[in-house]
Design an enzyme around this catalytic site. Structure first.
Site, mmCIF file in Angstrom:
data_model
loop_
_atom_site.group_PDB
_atom_site.id
_atom_site.type_symbol
_atom_site.label_atom_id
_atom_site.label_comp_id
_atom_site.label_asym_id
_atom_site.label_seq_id
_atom_site.Cartn_x
_atom_site.Cartn_y
_atom_site.Cartn_z
ATOM 1 N N ARG A 235 0.871 -1.230 0.191
ATOM 2 C CA ARG A 235 -0.114 0.019 0.022
ATOM 3 C C ARG A 235 0.765 1.236 0.019
ATOM 4 N NH1 ARG A 235 -3.535 -2.606 -1.803
ATOM 5 N NH2 ARG A 235 -5.609 -3.125 -0.728
ATOM 6 N N GLU A 263 -2.173 7.925 -3.847
ATOM 7 C CA GLU A 263 -3.063 7.372 -5.061
ATOM 8 C C GLU A 263 -4.520 7.797 -4.720
ATOM 9 O OE1 GLU A 263 -1.845 3.133 -4.938
ATOM 10 O OE2 GLU A 263 -3.927 2.709 -5.668
ATOM 11 N N HIS A 280 -1.189 0.245 -9.816
ATOM 12 C CA HIS A 280 -1.621 -0.809 -8.679
ATOM 13 C C HIS A 280 -2.340 -1.670 -9.595
ATOM 14 C CE1 HIS A 280 -4.188 -0.963 -4.773
ATOM 15 N NE2 HIS A 280 -3.744 -2.026 -5.115
ATOM 16 N N TYR A 284 -3.424 -7.621 -10.772
ATOM 17 C CA TYR A 284 -4.386 -7.885 -12.055
ATOM 18 C C TYR A 284 -4.107 -8.806 -12.753
ATOM 19 C CZ TYR A 284 -7.562 -3.885 -10.674
ATOM 20 O OH TYR A 284 -8.321 -2.956 -10.170
HETATM 21 N N1 LIG Z 1 -0.602 -4.093 -5.545
HETATM 22 C C1 LIG Z 1 -1.554 -4.972 -5.658
HETATM 23 O O1 LIG Z 1 -2.122 -5.411 -6.593
HETATM 24 C C2 LIG Z 1 -1.987 -5.787 -4.253
HETATM 25 C C3 LIG Z 1 -1.513 -5.300 -2.926
HETATM 26 N N2 LIG Z 1 -1.834 -6.090 -2.075
HETATM 27 C C4 LIG Z 1 -1.364 -5.627 -0.413
HETATM 28 O O2 LIG Z 1 -0.556 -6.607 -0.267
HETATM 29 C C5 LIG Z 1 -0.669 -6.733 1.259
HETATM 30 C C6 LIG Z 1 -0.178 -8.106 1.766
HETATM 31 O O3 LIG Z 1 -0.918 -9.254 1.315
HETATM 32 P P1 LIG Z 1 -0.854 -10.735 1.711
HETATM 33 O O4 LIG Z 1 0.727 -11.064 1.835
HETATM 34 O O5 LIG Z 1 -1.603 -11.514 0.908
HETATM 35 O O6 LIG Z 1 -1.217 -10.365 3.355
HETATM 36 P P2 LIG Z 1 -1.296 -11.295 4.695
HETATM 37 O O7 LIG Z 1 -2.117 -10.782 5.565
HETATM 38 O O8 LIG Z 1 -1.172 -12.801 4.018
HETATM 39 O O9 LIG Z 1 0.262 -10.980 5.020
HETATM 40 C C7 LIG Z 1 0.703 -9.684 5.687
HETATM 41 C C8 LIG Z 1 1.792 -10.256 6.387
HETATM 42 O O10 LIG Z 1 2.464 -8.802 7.152
HETATM 43 C C9 LIG Z 1 2.960 -9.060 8.413
HETATM 44 N N3 LIG Z 1 2.777 -7.785 9.144
HETATM 45 C C10 LIG Z 1 1.974 -7.200 9.676
HETATM 46 N N4 LIG Z 1 2.610 -5.898 10.145
HETATM 47 C C11 LIG Z 1 3.892 -6.104 10.026
HETATM 48 C C12 LIG Z 1 5.096 -5.156 10.114
HETATM 49 N N5 LIG Z 1 4.960 -4.094 10.788
HETATM 50 N N6 LIG Z 1 6.403 -5.722 9.654
HETATM 51 C C13 LIG Z 1 6.467 -6.936 8.960
HETATM 52 N N7 LIG Z 1 5.532 -7.635 8.692
HETATM 53 C C14 LIG Z 1 4.474 -7.137 9.157
HETATM 54 C C15 LIG Z 1 1.741 -9.906 8.997
HETATM 55 O O11 LIG Z 1 2.062 -10.636 10.077
HETATM 56 C C16 LIG Z 1 1.322 -10.774 7.794
HETATM 57 O O12 LIG Z 1 2.337 -12.131 7.712
HETATM 58 C C17 LIG Z 1 -2.293 -6.625 1.657
HETATM 59 O O13 LIG Z 1 -2.498 -6.158 2.732
HETATM 60 C C18 LIG Z 1 -2.529 -5.498 0.427
HETATM 61 O O14 LIG Z 1 -2.371 -4.213 0.914
HETATM 62 C C19 LIG Z 1 -2.520 -7.405 -2.125
HETATM 63 C C20 LIG Z 1 -2.962 -7.746 -3.371
HETATM 64 C C21 LIG Z 1 -2.628 -6.903 -4.679
HETATM 65 O O1 LIG Z 2 -6.255 -7.188 -3.218
HETATM 66 C C1 LIG Z 2 -5.789 -6.238 -2.919
HETATM 67 O O2 LIG Z 2 -5.706 -5.760 -1.829
HETATM 68 C C2 LIG Z 2 -5.256 -5.192 -4.047
HETATM 69 O O3 LIG Z 2 -4.630 -4.212 -3.806
HETATM 70 C C3 LIG Z 2 -6.150 -5.110 -5.232
HETATM 71 O O4 LIG Z 2 -5.591 -6.069 -6.122
HETATM 72 C C4 LIG Z 2 -6.400 -3.555 -5.684
HETATM 73 O O5 LIG Z 2 -7.441 -3.823 -6.726
HETATM 74 P P1 LIG Z 2 -8.642 -2.849 -6.551
HETATM 75 O O6 LIG Z 2 -9.444 -3.603 -5.238
HETATM 76 O O7 LIG Z 2 -8.348 -1.510 -6.217
HETATM 77 O O8 LIG Z 2 -9.286 -3.017 -7.857
#
Ligand SMILES: NC(=O)C1=CN([C@@H]2O[C@H](COP(=O)(O)OP(=O)(O)OC[C@H]3O[C@@H](n4cnc5c(N)ncnc54)[C@H](O)[C@@H]3O)[C@@H](O)[C@H]2O)C=CC1
Ligand SMILES: O=C(O)C(=O)[C@H](O)COP(=O)(O)O
Length: 375
Positions: A235, A263, A280, A284
């Site tokens: 994020r 953003e 972002h 996708y």
């Molecule tokens: N750019 C994009 O299109 C996307 C972005 N994201 C972002 O990626 C993030 C992570 O996704 P996942 O790995 O699936 O989530 P997840 O919840 O499986 O893993 C996140 C990890 O971060 C750890 N964490 C929390 N605070 C921390 C800190 N201060 N220092 C180090 N580790 C910490 C947690 O313990 C957890 O293991 C999501 O929360 C979302 O914001 C997710 C999907 C798509």
């Molecule tokens: O899954 C997340 O978390 C993401 O960051 C998404 O991939 C972002 O996609 P939108 O929800 O903004 O379409």
């Protein structure tokens, strides 16, 4: 629920295939009415007009008291995303509204995006044993570690909320100071007020003990050698944007951003300093988006006590891209996913010092979904 009214973000994949009378167990007397709207246009007035039972969102719709205080109709909120920082889950719990998000849905897509960025900027890394630093070792971070391991790279990982392991093996300072590349995979979190924490009285550490807003700031950037690449596909506000600009001016660091502190607006000045910038779209892919829909559909079926009748497997086009093949023919990576095309598309939208929010959103709305590599 009998007749079901759903308000949904039009950017959710395959809405009609998943959410219709047949797939939600409705009989011929009971219908499903689905109204699709741009995520940023879902507001309290719209909910007052439509009185939906179900709200299906993605990451651009903030959900909490401002949206729902005057609404009595919504009983289920599903976010087809991994991130949940846009949802006040405590508020939904207090209102007895069921919430589901799509944990892990695009973990391979994002991990593959990160690898593509690294190998596009530093192609020799295919053959070298580099050290990849991963901050946050949940679904995405651990998937990235899996690919890194497959390439013979070292992983230095930091996640204070998980037990130590072969990848959760370093302090934050070690990851920042000893890696060739650092990739961020944490949720966006803030410190909880002491009062709220006392009310929770859980005792155990939670994410609020390790807030991630501005985790990467002037102090932590100073721990990173100039040649260390930094990638943020978590994020935007996890990195302090002004501190990052100052750091790049000093170090000429290669930085890859898929997400931005302000953003959907992006400053053209920041953009000009980045090695790769994308709107972002790390998650996708066809698979990532469909999995997101599938997970919230399954959760809604559970709430409605109906057996799921739709599966993403039935909707997926054939995929012939194999990780095993790509791994032995690295030159195919860029023909498979040309990340620089996404970068160019974003840069082309900069006008009068910034990319406007509407243009950023449009790039995302019109994005031609990639495919995941199959493992
Ligand atoms: N750019 C994009 O299109 C996307 C972005 N994201 C972002 O990626 C993030 C992570 O996704 P996942 O790995 O699936 O989530 P997840 O919840 O499986 O893993 C996140 C990890 O971060 C750890 N964490 C929390 N605070 C921390 C800190 N201060 N220092 C180090 N580790 C910490 C947690 O313990 C957890 O293991 C999501 O929360 C979302 O914001 C997710 C999907 C798509
Ligand atoms: O899954 C997340 O978390 C993401 O960051 C998404 O991939 C972002 O996609 P939108 O929800 O903004 O379409």
């Amino acid at each position: 629920m009998k007749n079901i009214t759903i308000v949904a973000d039009s950017n959710i994949a395959s809405l009609d295939e998943f959410f219709n009378g047949a797939t939600l167990g409705q009989t011929s007397e009971h219908s499903v009415n689905i109204v699709t709207v741009a995520g940023r246009d879902i507001n309290a007035q719209l909910l007052a007009d439509l009185q939906p039972d179900v709200l299906l969102i993605r990451s651009v719709t903030p959900v909490g008291a401002a949206l729902l205080a005057d609404n009595e109709s919504v009983q289920f909120v599903g976010s087809a995303t991994i991130g949940t920082d846009h949802v006040d889950q405590d508020y939904l719990t207090a209102r007895n509204i069921t919430f589901a998000n799509a944990a892990g849905c695009s973990k391979h897509s994002v991990a593959q995006y990160v690898l593509t960025a690294i190998l596009t900027l530093r192609p020799p890394y295919w053959q070298q044993s580099i050290t990849l630093g991963i901050i946050g070792l949940g679904n995405i971070g651990s998937t990235l570690a899996y690919y890194a391991n497959d390439l013979g790279w070292q992983v230095l990982g930091y996640d204070p909320l998980l037990p130590a392991s072969n990848i959760n093996n370093a302090s934050l300072e070690q990851v920042l100071s000893k890696s060739d590349v650092v990739s961020l995979h944490v949720p966006l979190t803030d410190k909880k007020s002491t009062d709220n924490k006392r009310a929770d009285a859980k005792g155990a550490s939670d994410s609020n003990d390790y807030p991630t807003r501005h985790l990467i700031n002037a102090k932590t950037l100073a721990m990173m050698p100039a040649q260390t690449m930094l990638i943020n596909s978590a994020r935007g506000p996890v990195i302090h944007a002004n501190d990052l600009e100052a750091d790049i001016a000093r170090t000429e660091r290669q930085v890859v951003l898929d997400v931005f502190e302000h953003e959907p607006q992006v400053s053209e000045h920041l953009l000009s300093k980045l090695a790769i910038a994308t709107p972002h779209i790390a998650g996708y892919t066809v698979e990532g988006k469909l999995r997101g829909t599938q997970i919230i559909y399954d959760a809604l079926c559970e709430t409605l006590a109906v057996t799921p009748a739709q599966s993403m497997q039935a909707l997926l086009p054939l995929n012939t891209f194999l990780w095993t093949e790509l791994k032995t023919h690295p030159e195919r990576l860029v023909t498979f996913y040309d990340i620089q095309q996404d970068d160019a598309a974003l840069r082309s939208k900069a006008v009068d010092g910034q990319v406007r929010g509407a243009d950023f959103d449009k790039l995302r709305r019109d994005y031609r979904l990639r495919r995941e590599w199959q493992r």
